[in-house]
Design a protein around this motif. Structure first.
Motif: not given
Length: 281
Positions: A218-227
């Motif tokens: 599965t390809s994943i696209l994520l928004i994340e603030h945790d660097m």
């Protein structure tokens, strides 16, 4: 990190989203490669969630194309699909920044609800389920087995009969991912999956995302603030600031980009050069 495949699963082209006189996303273009974990990052208000809302049908973009290419060769323009078809037909699933589980249902029931399209088709869209038709029973058994598979993956099988709302916060985050995966997506979009997690839970999330990518393809696209999460799992990072794309590359390239550093430090445009000089010195 795996090398970029040169096989884009998602292409975003000249995406613009306006709300009256406000330009939330301003002419951005990027690709997500098949099999990659692609992160979209940026300061608060950068337009990240607006991009996700355009990708998953909650908003119809003012301008631009969003092209999803499935592994079987089918191509879909997501901005033209009804929102309920983006998951069912195009194979895109999503979780939300604010957890949206059915808290009064059991953990297992939450994963069965995610498979309602399959179960409804097996019932003939009539009373086949109530009558216990063989086709429906087979589909129901398969749905339960799939749910159990994902509950084991996210270490929640022992809590299958507990109310979802009774789970600890980190477990609810994992359950949301399991629910999305029960729809068999080719592209999984995660909106701040590490929000509110402690360091141990963040580490477990990293391993789960890598496992989903490696074992399920599965390809994943994520928004994340945790660097920490972003740099640990991402193959490719897209950086937004005030609705504009300011960087696009590998984690190593992005974390050394003076525009990215300036955006996160909140400095003015004329100070970017000073930041760049500081990095190179």
């Amino acid at each position: 990190m795996i090398a970029r495949s040169g096989d884009p699963i998602l292409e975003v082209t000249h995406l613009t989203m306006r709300f009256g006189g406000l330009i939330a996303v301003d002419d951005i273009s990027f690709t997500a490669e098949r099999g990659d974990i692609t992160a979209i990052i940026g300061p608060n208000g950068a337009g990240k969630t607006t991009v996700f809302n355009c990708l998953t049908g909650f908003y119809k973009p003012t301008v631009g194309m969003i092209t999803m290419r499935r592994g079987n060769g089918e191509t879909f323009l997501l901005e033209r699909l009804p929102d309920d078809q983006i998951n069912k037909v195009a194979g895109v699933a999503r979780t939300f920044q604010n957890i949206r589980l059915f808290s009064g249902m059991t953990v297992l029931e939450n994963l069965l609800v995610a498979q309602h399209h399959t179960l409804m088709a097996a019932s003939g869209f009539t009373i086949g389920g109530i009558l216990g038709m063989p086709r429906y029973r087979r589909a129901e058994d398969a749905a339960i087995e799939k749910a159990k598979f994902w509950l084991e993956k996210v270490q929640l099988l022992e809590r299958a009969d507990d109310a979802a709302g009774d789970l600890p916060y980190g477990a609810q985050r994992r359950l949301e991912i399991a629910r999305a995966m029960c729809t068999d997506p080719e592209l999984l979009c995660l909106d701040e999956p590490a929000a509110g997690l402690n360091p141990r839970e963040s580490a477990e999330l990293n391993q789960l995302l890598l496992n989903v990518r490696e074992t399920e393809g599965t390809s994943i696209l994520l928004i994340e603030h945790d660097m920490g999460v972003v740099m640990e799992v991402s193959d490719h990072i897209v950086v937004l600031d005030y609705g504009e794309l300011i960087a696009d590359g590998t984690p190593e390239e992005v974390k050394a980009d003076p525009k990215v550093i300036a955006a996160y430090l909140g400095v003015e445009d004329e100070e970017v050069e000073a930041v760049e000089q500081e990095i190179s010195s």
